[in-house]
Design a protein around this motif. Structure first.
Motif, mmCIF file in Angstrom:
data_model
loop_
_atom_site.group_PDB
_atom_site.id
_atom_site.type_symbol
_atom_site.label_atom_id
_atom_site.label_comp_id
_atom_site.label_asym_id
_atom_site.label_seq_id
_atom_site.Cartn_x
_atom_site.Cartn_y
_atom_site.Cartn_z
ATOM 1 N N MET A 6 0.807 -1.218 0.000
ATOM 2 C CA MET A 6 0.000 0.000 0.000
ATOM 3 C C MET A 6 0.845 1.275 0.000
ATOM 4 S SD MET A 6 -2.979 -0.929 -0.526
ATOM 5 C CE MET A 6 -4.038 0.479 -0.240
ATOM 6 N N ARG A 7 2.145 1.125 -0.250
ATOM 7 C CA ARG A 7 2.959 2.321 -0.473
ATOM 8 C C ARG A 7 3.446 2.373 -1.913
ATOM 9 N NH1 ARG A 7 6.735 1.731 4.855
ATOM 10 N NH2 ARG A 7 5.149 2.280 6.407
ATOM 11 N N MET A 8 3.051 1.398 -2.697
ATOM 12 C CA MET A 8 3.560 1.358 -4.064
ATOM 13 C C MET A 8 2.917 2.463 -4.895
ATOM 14 S SD MET A 8 3.872 -2.630 -5.094
ATOM 15 C CE MET A 8 2.145 -2.805 -5.465
ATOM 16 N N PRO A 9 3.672 3.011 -5.851
ATOM 17 C CA PRO A 9 3.069 3.972 -6.764
ATOM 18 C C PRO A 9 1.896 3.336 -7.514
ATOM 19 C CG PRO A 9 5.457 3.994 -6.977
ATOM 20 C CD PRO A 9 5.112 2.863 -6.064
ATOM 21 N N ILE A 10 0.914 4.171 -7.890
ATOM 22 C CA ILE A 10 -0.303 3.620 -8.494
ATOM 23 C C ILE A 10 0.015 2.883 -9.790
ATOM 24 C CG2 ILE A 10 -2.610 4.157 -9.306
ATOM 25 C CD1 ILE A 10 -2.699 5.264 -6.759
ATOM 26 N N PHE A 11 0.982 3.387 -10.545
ATOM 27 C CA PHE A 11 1.263 2.686 -11.801
ATOM 28 C C PHE A 11 1.620 1.240 -11.535
ATOM 29 C CE2 PHE A 11 4.213 0.872 -14.803
ATOM 30 C CZ PHE A 11 3.427 0.889 -15.940
ATOM 31 N N LEU A 44 -13.605 10.084 -10.685
ATOM 32 C CA LEU A 44 -13.836 11.018 -9.591
ATOM 33 C C LEU A 44 -12.527 11.349 -8.884
ATOM 34 C CD1 LEU A 44 -16.094 12.301 -7.585
ATOM 35 C CD2 LEU A 44 -15.218 10.507 -6.102
ATOM 36 N N ASN A 45 -11.715 10.320 -8.624
ATOM 37 C CA ASN A 45 -10.459 10.548 -7.916
ATOM 38 C C ASN A 45 -9.520 11.453 -8.706
ATOM 39 O OD1 ASN A 45 -10.388 9.102 -5.337
ATOM 40 N ND2 ASN A 45 -10.847 7.345 -6.585
ATOM 41 N N TRP A 46 -9.469 11.240 -10.012
ATOM 42 C CA TRP A 46 -8.588 12.078 -10.824
ATOM 43 C C TRP A 46 -9.067 13.529 -10.820
ATOM 44 C CZ3 TRP A 46 -9.085 7.903 -15.088
ATOM 45 C CH2 TRP A 46 -8.187 6.860 -14.821
ATOM 46 N N THR A 47 -10.380 13.670 -10.955
ATOM 47 C CA THR A 47 -10.922 15.026 -10.948
ATOM 48 C C THR A 47 -10.626 15.702 -9.609
ATOM 49 O OG1 THR A 47 -12.695 14.027 -12.217
ATOM 50 C CG2 THR A 47 -12.973 16.315 -11.592
ATOM 51 N N ALA A 48 -10.843 14.947 -8.536
ATOM 52 C CA ALA A 48 -10.622 15.520 -7.214
ATOM 53 C C ALA A 48 -9.143 15.796 -6.970
ATOM 54 C CB ALA A 48 -11.166 14.570 -6.143
ATOM 55 N N THR A 49 -8.277 15.011 -7.616
ATOM 56 C CA THR A 49 -6.847 15.280 -7.479
ATOM 57 C C THR A 49 -6.507 16.638 -8.078
ATOM 58 O OG1 THR A 49 -6.371 12.929 -7.625
ATOM 59 C CG2 THR A 49 -4.541 14.418 -8.039
ATOM 60 N N MET A 50 -7.123 16.935 -9.216
ATOM 61 C CA MET A 50 -6.832 18.206 -9.878
ATOM 62 C C MET A 50 -7.512 19.377 -9.166
ATOM 63 S SD MET A 50 -6.842 17.326 -13.924
ATOM 64 C CE MET A 50 -8.244 16.239 -14.021
ATOM 65 N N TRP A 51 -8.617 19.080 -8.505
ATOM 66 C CA TRP A 51 -9.437 20.121 -7.869
ATOM 67 C C TRP A 51 -8.596 20.900 -6.864
ATOM 68 C CZ3 TRP A 51 -14.407 21.718 -8.627
ATOM 69 C CH2 TRP A 51 -14.956 22.563 -7.641
ATOM 70 N N GLY A 52 -8.509 22.211 -7.079
ATOM 71 C CA GLY A 52 -7.794 23.032 -6.117
ATOM 72 C C GLY A 52 -6.282 22.935 -6.203
ATOM 73 N N TYR A 102 -5.881 7.478 -2.368
ATOM 74 C CA TYR A 102 -5.009 6.398 -2.851
ATOM 75 C C TYR A 102 -5.634 5.015 -2.708
ATOM 76 C CZ TYR A 102 -0.932 3.276 -2.859
ATOM 77 O OH TYR A 102 -0.068 2.244 -3.101
ATOM 78 N N PRO A 103 -6.163 4.643 -1.505
ATOM 79 C CA PRO A 103 -6.721 3.284 -1.407
ATOM 80 C C PRO A 103 -7.912 3.062 -2.322
ATOM 81 C CG PRO A 103 -6.956 4.482 0.682
ATOM 82 C CD PRO A 103 -6.192 5.360 -0.223
ATOM 83 N N PHE A 104 -8.671 4.112 -2.583
ATOM 84 C CA PHE A 104 -9.833 3.930 -3.465
ATOM 85 C C PHE A 104 -9.383 3.651 -4.890
ATOM 86 C CE2 PHE A 104 -11.710 6.053 0.109
ATOM 87 C CZ PHE A 104 -12.906 5.390 0.244
ATOM 88 N N ILE A 105 -8.352 4.383 -5.313
ATOM 89 C CA ILE A 105 -7.816 4.139 -6.658
ATOM 90 C C ILE A 105 -7.307 2.708 -6.758
ATOM 91 C CG2 ILE A 105 -5.844 4.646 -8.113
ATOM 92 C CD1 ILE A 105 -7.204 6.961 -8.586
ATOM 93 N N VAL A 106 -6.585 2.275 -5.732
ATOM 94 C CA VAL A 106 -6.022 0.927 -5.761
ATOM 95 C C VAL A 106 -7.128 -0.111 -5.768
ATOM 96 C CG1 VAL A 106 -4.712 -0.745 -4.419
ATOM 97 C CG2 VAL A 106 -3.846 1.571 -4.696
#
Lengths: 211, 118, 671
Positions: free
Chosen positions: C210-215, C351-359, C300-304
């Motif tokens: 759970m510390r690995m990069p998402i890729f 949603l996660n990507w959008t929220a990442t960019m948000w703000g 992060y956990p949701f993306i994973v």
């Protein structure tokens, strides 16, 4: 949070002081790469054989030519199934022997495993020739194609296993399986047991279930 | 660093095999158990009218025997009993996936309704 | 790990290790530069680059086929291609793009990045890695060689039975397709085993899952999909091979065969395939967006877990490709529902990507633009995908251009945009120079324009009722205008790809006058940005110890009490220096992967033309396997095999590695 963050080693040079920084042979799971790789491969093989078994189930009733239960010789196949099952025992005894470092005993058990496997293959070849003589050619019906493909595919797997076992004995005789490579025997053993396990399924699903 | 005495060498490399032959006894007993199951399997062919598996129970009995044999070999001979749980998980992931997907596929062919499987 | 504890590997018995001398036919090659170093390399970075280069080569082939299709459809009653040739061109276009472009680009990134992102020095089985690449390359060349040997496959990339039988397709095209894809399947399977073991076994200290990069996570899921999906396709292809070559009856309707068998097996493979193509691109975007938004990934956990969920649910939706095949109302309903459900984890990602960019303080560099391109274009493709889960609607759209529009929006607008972003993002890491930003932005806008011009009109054409896979159409149905637009778009798209290739060479020339690019040109977050650019052969020296997600970022930045980012160290301080790499054990190059892979297409040609040739191929394969097994585990000159006490003490000094560890290392280079 700045305090706690700066207190940990952030600089690359500090990593060199970490306890495990240089042991790159360590594995995270505690299982060697080869063994983990073999298990993954076997998991994948489940889907390969699954596809062929499914095909057989779909096609087991031929429109023409002999049907499964006109042609199967259950007592004969039971015997060869039994032979293959017992080869799993000899295989596991070989693994057990090399774990104790008993090379000679390991070679004997592996030789026995290969011999039992070869007996099974001989039985399969005999079975196929009898079936062909009785009119069940590869192209006779949908059943015949599915049957020969499934059992033949399994037979090829057993043959590859026998080749690996014989190679192991030869390597061992030439001293190429030192203790730190003993796991090789176990990994070949995994493959062998898997082939046996597939036959357990084929024997029940193909031969024993009546139509 | 390396241990040289035989006596305090812990059980080993592969997965904890033992110095004496007690593990081998387990293997032989397991093989005997498998042999007995195989004999029962073949007996269903020799005596199809035996009350335990007469008619519609035959296929379930065979499937149960097959499954017990399968998991016994995997558990004992393939050392999942003695090994790290992650191997069991990975292998069963493939196995369960295969069983579920192919049963679903056969279901779409509606082959269970043709009386082929009881 | 059990094997490294202070104990011998087995009870000492008769023979001791000292007499162990490995046998090899060749000594292991040692070249580090020049052509031979590429042929024999087992370095995951070189292999990754070769995957990418080969994929771009096939992209040009597949793209040319696409242009032929669009030129044929420019006007009604086109005469550029005959019906027969058109069938071959679209089949080979689909096959090439799926198996020889998108999958290998995913493999290229996975190979290059996974060891770097988890802090490893190479993959678990370096030689198998090389074999995977060569088998893929030879398989791809084998499939395309059909053009010179009697024509390409002509059954569509899904090769439905019974059209794939000898009666309906008497040329060898389908044989080439079938055997070639079995070879690339072997490549994918071995690659999958290799990369999964790498991720599970070879992470740096502290690098928990759970510390690995998402890729790395997404690539891991997609490798699991490959592991389980490829054998399904292989089993179907074995059946097809036996049907075509040996007159079996699997798809022979006159003997009672059911052509739906192929369709099921193909799509049981085919749908996970779709996800395994898109997931690596999702992973790239999930690493690019936080970098240029200068914010951690949202959830992060949701993306994973949504990635894992996609991986599992991807197995339960295959029959939505078959709603019109008569599988019955219960099946249709079931697969309709599962298909609707699978939109949920995908939506979570959007949603996660959008929220990442948000703000965030967005920096619109080329990688960022392509990533935003993925998010938007994939959403369009995803929405038309959900439309298909509604069976009545799907029944209308099946085999129309609406479907073509949909899957190009997800595969090109999704996967390929992500890959383009990845190329721009990781180019400096791989090659040591940046791609030109102005050209990169032009590249993006041209590609976005060309892409939408090509595929958006196909929605309209599909709804108007234009069938896919027809080689021409009559005037008067209203198809003319949108087909012209699509053709113009296709050429725009092709010019954007050409611009990318131009950018590669232009930037390389320009880079000579620029200062060398540092390890961390983008102010990156994950540990691959710690190492010098281009990446040294040994990757990390020393291996970093990881304490959290985005570890490298938090070596550079801390947070004040009210959550503001503050720089706590300069990049130069936290990045690794290029060292001479002495004392680091790296696997030695080998010829055998190349030889083994070379035997496969020989055997395949043999199965088509002459079984004697197949025998030659089989002998090469078997010989190569024995050569491989007997090869010395390492370059003897490097003195790693004799287990001398000083094997490791040479330069590293600080790492005293005991005998057992060294022995284990050898076992692990067996692969």
């Amino acid at each position: 949070m700045a305090e706690s963050l700066t207190s940990r080693p952030t600089l690359a040079a500090a990593d060199a002081q970490q306890a495990h920084a240089h042991i790159d042979a360590d594995t995270n799971t505690g299982i060697s790469n080869t063994k983990l790789g073999m298990w993954l491969f076997l998991a994948s093989e489940c889907l390969l054989f699954g596809g062929l078994i499914t095909t057989y189930l779909l096609y087991k009733h031929p429109l023409e030519g002999p049907t499964p239960h006109e042609i199967f010789d259950i007592p004969f196949t039971s015997t060869s199934s039994f032979v293959l099952l017992m080869s799993s025992l000899t295989m596991v005894l070989a693994v057990s022997a090399i774990e104790r470092g008993e090379h000679q005993r390991m070679r004997v058990w592996i030789g026995a495993t290969a011999a039992l496997g070869a007996t099974f293959i001989a039985g399969q070849i005999y079975e196929f020739t009898v079936f062909v003589r009785e009119g069940l050619g590869f192209t006779t019906s949908r059943f015949s194609s599915a049957f020969y493909t499934l059992t033949g595919f399994h037979g090829i797997h057993v043959t590859i296993g026998i080749i690996m076992l014989v190679s192991l004995v030869l390597l061992s005789l030439r001293g190429k399986i030192p203790e730190h490579r003993a796991e090789t025997v176990e990994i070949v053993g995994l493959y062998w047991h898997f082939v046996d396990v597939v036959w357990v399924v084929i024997f029940a699903v193909v031969y024993l279930i009546p139509s | 660093m390396t241990v040289t005495s035989h006596d305090n060498v812990p059980t080993t490399v592969l997965d904890g095999a033992v110095k004496d032959y007690s593990r081998d006894k387990v293997y032989v007993m397991t093989a005997l158990f498998l042999a007995v199951l195989t004999i029962i399997e073949v007996f269903t062919y020799a005596a199809p009218d035996f009350p335990v598996w007469a008619d519609e129970l035959l296929v379930p009995v065979l499937m149960i025997l097959m499954a017990v044999k399968f998991f016994t070999i995997v558990y004992v001979f393939m050392h999942l009993k003695f090994d790290k749980p992650i191997l069991t998980k990975l292998f069963y992931m493939g196995l369960v996936l295969a069983v579920l997907v192919y049963i679903a596929m056969l279901s779409t062919f509606r082959i269970w309704h043709n009386g082929q499987h009881g | 790990m059990a094997l490294t504890e202070d104990r011998p590997l087995a009870l000492p018995s008769g023979g001791s290790d000292d007499g162990y001398t490995p046998t090899g036919v060749f000594t292991r090659p040692t070249a580090e530069t020049g052509a031979r170093s590429w042929f024999t390399t087992v370095d995951h970075k070189k292999i990754g680059i070769m995957y990418g280069a080969a994929a771009i080569f096939f992209l040009i082939i597949g793209g040319s086929e696409a242009l032929l299709i669009r030129m044929q459809l420019w006007a009604p009653r086109g005469t550029l291609l005959s019906a027969n040739l058109y069938n071959q061109v679209y089949t080979m276009h689909g096959t090439t793009m799926v198996f020889l472009v998108v999958m290998p680009i995913g493999a290229a990134f996975a190979n290059y990045l996974i060891p770097l992102q988890i802090g490893a020095r190479d993959v678990a089985f370096p030689r198998i890695n090389a074999f995977s690449f060569w088998a893929f390359l030879f398989g791809g060349v084998f499939i395309n060689s059909s053009w010179l040997l009697g024509g390409g496959a002509d059954g569509g990339w899904f090769m439905y039975a019974p059209n794939s039988g000898v009666i309906f397709s008497p040329t060898h095209g389908i044989d080439f397709w079938n055997l070639g894809l079995i070879i690339t399947g072997i490549a994918s399977l071995t690659g999958a085993v290799n990369l999964i073991v790498t991720v599970l076994n070879m992470r740096a200290p502290g690098m928990t899952l759970m510390r690995m990069p998402i890729f790395t996570w997404m690539a891991l899921v997609s490798q699991f999909l490959l592991l389980f999906a490829i054998p399904v396709l292989t089993s179907a292809q074995v059946l097809l091979m036996l049907d075509r070559g040996f007159h079996a009856n699997f798809f022979n309707v006159s003997k009672g065969a059911n052509p739906l068998l192929w369709e099921h097996l193909f799509w049981i493979f085919g749908h996970p395939e779709v996800y395994l193509m898109i997931l690596p691109a999702f992973g790239l975007v999930s690493d690019i967006l936080p970098t240029f938004a200068r914010k951690p990934i949202f959830g992060y956990p949701f993306i994973v877990f949504s990635g894992i969920a996609i991986g599992f649910m991807g197995w339960g939706v295959w029959a939505h490709h078959m709603f019109v095949s008569g599988i019955g109302p219960i099946s249709v309903t079931t697969f309709s529902l599962t298909t609707m459900f699978i939109a949920v984890p995908t939506g979570v990602k959007i949603l996660n990507w959008t929220a990442t960019m948000w703000g965030g303080k967005l920096k619109f560099s080329s990688p960022m633009l392509f990533s935003i391109g993925l998010v938007t274009m994939f959403t369009i493709g995803g929405l038309s995908g959900v439309m298909h889960s509604v069976a009545p609607m799907d029944s209308q759209q099946t085999d129309t251009y609406f479907i073509v529009a949909h899957f190009h929006y997800v595969l090109f607008g999704g996967a390929f945009f992500g890959f383009m972003g990845g190329f721009y993002f990781y180019w400096p890491k791989a090659f040591g120079y940046m791609l030109n930003e102005s050209l990169g932005k032009a590249n993006f806008w041209l590609m976005l324009l060309g892409f939408n011009l090509t595929f958006a009109p196909m929605h309209v054409l599909g709804l108007q009722g234009m069938s896919r896979r027809i080689y021409t159409y009559d005037p008067g149905y209203g198809f003319e205008f949108w087909n012209k637009v699509a053709t113009i778009g296709a050429f725009t798209l092709a010019s954007s790809v050409a611009l990318f290739v131009v950018n590669i060479f232009y930037s390389k020339v320009k880079a000579k006058n620029l200062p060398p690019v540092g390890p961390d040109p983008w102010d990156g977050r994950t540990i691959e940005w710690m190492v010098p650019s281009p990446t040294p052969a040994y990757n990390f020296d020393p291996i970093p110890t990881v304490t959290r997600v985005d570890d490298f970022w938090y070596r550079k930045y801390g947070e004040t009490k009210d959550g503001k980012l503050v720089r706590i160290a300069s990049t130069a301080e936290v990045a690794q220096q290029r060292t001479d790499g002495k004392g680091i054990h790296l696997p030695s190059p080998s010829y055998w992967p190349l030889v083994l892979a070379f035997g496969l297409p020989i055997a395949a040609y043999g199965l088509i033309f002459s079984l004697w040739l197949a025998l030659v191929g089989a002998i090469i394969v078997v010989g190569a396997i024995y050569g491989w097994v007997m090869e010395p585990p390492d370059d003897p000159d490097k003195a790693h095999d004799d287990h001398g006490p000083d094997a490791h003490a040479s330069d590293g000094g600080d790492a005293v590695v005991a005998d057992p560890v060294d022995a284990v290392k050898e076992v692990e280079t067996v692969g």
